[in-house]
Motif scaffolding. Structure first.
Motif, PDB file in Angstrom:
ATOM      1  N   PRO A  56      39.140  36.399  30.216  1.00  8.15           N
ATOM      2  CA  PRO A  56      39.195  35.086  29.564  1.00  8.15           C
ATOM      3  C   PRO A  56      38.131  34.126  30.084  1.00  8.15           C
ATOM      4  O   PRO A  56      38.405  32.962  30.373  1.00  8.15           O
ATOM      5  CB  PRO A  56      40.611  34.604  29.922  1.00  8.15           C
ATOM      6  N   TRP A  57      36.919  34.616  30.195  1.00  5.11           N
ATOM      7  CA  TRP A  57      35.806  33.822  30.694  1.00  5.11           C
ATOM      8  C   TRP A  57      34.499  34.509  30.318  1.00  5.11           C
ATOM      9  O   TRP A  57      34.471  35.679  29.976  1.00  5.11           O
ATOM     10  CB  TRP A  57      35.860  33.640  32.217  1.00  5.11           C
ATOM     11  N   ARG A  58      33.443  33.730  30.356  1.00  6.64           N
ATOM     12  CA  ARG A  58      32.095  34.262  30.155  1.00  6.64           C
ATOM     13  C   ARG A  58      31.144  33.364  30.928  1.00  6.64           C
ATOM     14  O   ARG A  58      31.541  32.326  31.465  1.00  6.64           O
ATOM     15  CB  ARG A  58      31.723  34.335  28.669  1.00  6.64           C
ATOM     16  N   PHE A  59      29.875  33.776  30.989  1.00  8.24           N
ATOM     17  CA  PHE A  59      28.891  33.047  31.780  1.00  8.24           C
ATOM     18  C   PHE A  59      27.788  32.469  30.893  1.00  8.24           C
ATOM     19  O   PHE A  59      27.337  33.123  29.952  1.00  8.24           O
ATOM     20  CB  PHE A  59      28.230  33.969  32.807  1.00  8.24           C
ATOM     21  N   VAL A  60      27.344  31.258  31.224  1.00  4.56           N
ATOM     22  CA  VAL A  60      26.155  30.670  30.615  1.00  4.56           C
ATOM     23  C   VAL A  60      25.216  30.328  31.771  1.00  4.56           C
ATOM     24  O   VAL A  60      25.539  29.487  32.612  1.00  4.56           O
ATOM     25  CB  VAL A  60      26.479  29.396  29.802  1.00  4.56           C
ATOM     26  N   VAL A  61      24.073  31.012  31.826  1.00  9.28           N
ATOM     27  CA  VAL A  61      23.098  30.771  32.890  1.00  9.28           C
ATOM     28  C   VAL A  61      22.194  29.617  32.472  1.00  9.28           C
ATOM     29  O   VAL A  61      21.581  29.656  31.397  1.00  9.28           O
ATOM     30  CB  VAL A  61      22.268  32.039  33.179  1.00  9.28           C
ATOM     31  N   GLY A  98      19.429  20.008  39.619  1.00  8.23           N
ATOM     32  CA  GLY A  98      19.702  21.444  39.608  1.00  8.23           C
ATOM     33  C   GLY A  98      18.464  22.313  39.457  1.00  8.23           C
ATOM     34  O   GLY A  98      17.488  21.939  38.813  1.00  8.23           O
ATOM     35  N   HIS A  99      18.532  23.491  40.058  1.00  9.61           N
ATOM     36  CA  HIS A  99      17.466  24.504  39.942  1.00  9.61           C
ATOM     37  C   HIS A  99      17.944  25.704  39.130  1.00  9.61           C
ATOM     38  O   HIS A  99      17.189  26.280  38.359  1.00  9.61           O
ATOM     39  CB  HIS A  99      17.020  24.959  41.330  1.00  9.61           C
ATOM     40  N   LEU A 100      19.203  26.086  39.338  1.00  7.29           N
ATOM     41  CA  LEU A 100      19.827  27.188  38.604  1.00  7.29           C
ATOM     42  C   LEU A 100      21.326  26.987  38.714  1.00  7.29           C
ATOM     43  O   LEU A 100      21.840  26.700  39.798  1.00  7.29           O
ATOM     44  CB  LEU A 100      19.451  28.546  39.211  1.00  7.29           C
ATOM     45  N   ALA A 101      22.012  27.106  37.614  1.00  8.60           N
ATOM     46  CA  ALA A 101      23.469  27.007  37.634  1.00  8.60           C
ATOM     47  C   ALA A 101      24.049  28.013  36.657  1.00  8.60           C
ATOM     48  O   ALA A 101      23.413  28.372  35.667  1.00  8.60           O
ATOM     49  CB  ALA A 101      23.931  25.592  37.278  1.00  8.60           C
ATOM     50  N   VAL A 102      25.246  28.439  36.964  1.00  6.37           N
ATOM     51  CA  VAL A 102      26.004  29.286  36.048  1.00  6.37           C
ATOM     52  C   VAL A 102      27.221  28.487  35.611  1.00  6.37           C
ATOM     53  O   VAL A 102      28.036  28.079  36.448  1.00  6.37           O
ATOM     54  CB  VAL A 102      26.445  30.604  36.702  1.00  6.37           C
ATOM     55  N   ALA A 103      27.303  28.225  34.316  1.00  9.46           N
ATOM     56  CA  ALA A 103      28.514  27.616  33.777  1.00  9.46           C
ATOM     57  C   ALA A 103      29.506  28.742  33.535  1.00  9.46           C
ATOM     58  O   ALA A 103      29.221  29.672  32.787  1.00  9.46           O
ATOM     59  CB  ALA A 103      28.213  26.880  32.476  1.00  9.46           C
ATOM     60  N   VAL A 104      30.640  28.667  34.214  1.00 10.87           N
ATOM     61  CA  VAL A 104      31.721  29.623  33.973  1.00 10.87           C
ATOM     62  C   VAL A 104      32.573  29.026  32.865  1.00 10.87           C
ATOM     63  O   VAL A 104      33.124  27.934  33.006  1.00 10.87           O
ATOM     64  CB  VAL A 104      32.560  29.871  35.242  1.00 10.87           C
ATOM     65  N   ILE A 105      32.631  29.743  31.756  1.00 12.95           N
ATOM     66  CA  ILE A 105      33.314  29.250  30.570  1.00 12.95           C
ATOM     67  C   ILE A 105      34.663  29.941  30.431  1.00 12.95           C
ATOM     68  O   ILE A 105      34.731  31.170  30.345  1.00 12.95           O
ATOM     69  CB  ILE A 105      32.481  29.515  29.293  1.00 12.95           C
ATOM     70  N   GLU A 118      47.670  31.308  33.080  1.00 13.74           N
ATOM     71  CA  GLU A 118      47.157  32.407  33.894  1.00 13.74           C
ATOM     72  C   GLU A 118      45.705  32.727  33.546  1.00 13.74           C
ATOM     73  O   GLU A 118      44.930  33.158  34.402  1.00 13.74           O
ATOM     74  CB  GLU A 118      48.046  33.642  33.754  1.00 13.74           C
ATOM     75  N   GLN A 119      45.319  32.487  32.305  1.00 18.36           N
ATOM     76  CA  GLN A 119      43.922  32.673  31.926  1.00 18.36           C
ATOM     77  C   GLN A 119      43.056  31.603  32.584  1.00 18.36           C
ATOM     78  O   GLN A 119      41.939  31.872  33.017  1.00 18.36           O
ATOM     79  CB  GLN A 119      43.788  32.641  30.403  1.00 18.36           C
ATOM     80  N   THR A 120      43.599  30.392  32.687  1.00 22.03           N
ATOM     81  CA  THR A 120      42.892  29.327  33.397  1.00 22.03           C
ATOM     82  C   THR A 120      42.724  29.687  34.866  1.00 22.03           C
ATOM     83  O   THR A 120      41.651  29.499  35.449  1.00 22.03           O
ATOM     84  CB  THR A 120      43.649  27.990  33.255  1.00 22.03           C
ATOM     85  N   TYR A 121      43.789  30.205  35.490  1.00 19.87           N
ATOM     86  CA  TYR A 121      43.704  30.624  36.890  1.00 19.87           C
ATOM     87  C   TYR A 121      42.615  31.680  37.069  1.00 19.87           C
ATOM     88  O   TYR A 121      41.869  31.660  38.042  1.00 19.87           O
ATOM     89  CB  TYR A 121      45.028  31.210  37.366  1.00 19.87           C
ATOM     90  N   SER A 122      42.524  32.615  36.133  1.00 17.75           N
ATOM     91  CA  SER A 122      41.525  33.675  36.231  1.00 17.75           C
ATOM     92  C   SER A 122      40.110  33.103  36.169  1.00 17.75           C
ATOM     93  O   SER A 122      39.225  33.518  36.921  1.00 17.75           O
ATOM     94  CB  SER A 122      41.729  34.708  35.119  1.00 17.75           C
ATOM     95  N   ALA A 123      39.905  32.112  35.294  1.00 19.05           N
ATOM     96  CA  ALA A 123      38.576  31.476  35.207  1.00 19.05           C
ATOM     97  C   ALA A 123      38.241  30.771  36.514  1.00 19.05           C
ATOM     98  O   ALA A 123      37.095  30.804  36.982  1.00 19.05           O
ATOM     99  CB  ALA A 123      38.538  30.500  34.029  1.00 19.05           C
TER     100      ALA A 123
END
Length: 197
Positions: A56-61, A98-105, A118-123
């Motif tokens: 229940p998450w993905r990444f945005v670099v 910022g120089h580099l960040a990962v947004a955890v979605i 529980e999906q929020t906890y996992s993120a």
């Protein structure tokens, strides 16, 4: 007392967790991890608790070249919301610096077995895992949020998020420009209850 386990003790990993310390994002400097190293950190982050294997998450670099655009969008959105100058400054500062960040979605997924919470906890677990992976690899890292990460319009315009998605955090990763002093830690005795029977 002996214990049966298939897990080999790793004292160095425990020592790391007992001494880990985030590096303030404003103190991070170039260089940043290259793509191969960042993929390794993301792979480590994805090995987190995930009930039902929903992912229940993905990444945005977010690369350096995009930071100015996100900062400008935070400022414009802050003005549209009628925020004061200090709030607007805080909203844009992590992107300005910022120089580099990962947004955890966080990506909420329909499930009869896994509640939304529980999906929020996992993120959140992914954010901490990514932060710790970066620190363990020798990078400076910091997990931030801020009002833009909670503003639905900013999330949609700046990051293209859908209505069932939201920012769990921005994990900034770069080179530690300085080593901050440790901060006070929780009194474990004061916050722990032992249930004996």
């Amino acid at each position: 007392m002996s214990r049966m386990t298939d897990q080999t003790p790793t004292p160095a990993a425990l020592d790391f967790l007992l001494t880990r310390r985030s590096r303030p994002a404003k103190t991070l400097v170039a260089p940043v991890p290259d793509d191969a190293e960042l993929r390794r950190l993301l792979t480590a982050a994805a090995r987190c608790p995930d009930h039902g294997k929903l992912e229940p998450w993905r990444f945005v670099v977010i690369r350096k070249a995009a930071m100015g655009r996100l900062a400008d969008m935070a400022e414009a959105r802050g003005k549209a919301l009628g925020l004061d100058a200090e709030q607007i400054g805080k909203g844009r500062s992590q992107f300005d610096q910022g120089h580099l960040a990962v947004a955890v979605i966080e990506v909420q997924k329909p499930s009869e077995k896994v509640p939304a919470l529980e999906q929020t906890y996992s993120a959140g677990a992914v954010c901490l895992s990514l932060l710790n992976a970066a620190l363990a690899a020798g990078w400076g890292a910091n997990w931030l949020s801020g009002w833009p990460s909670h503003d639905r319009e900013w999330m949609r315009e700046a990051l293209g998020l859908e209505d069932h998605e939201r920012v769990a955090g921005f994990v900034h990763i770069a080179t530690a420009g300085s080593v901050p002093p440790d901060r006070p830690r929780p009194d474990i005795a004061a916050i722990t209850t032992w249930v004996e029977a």
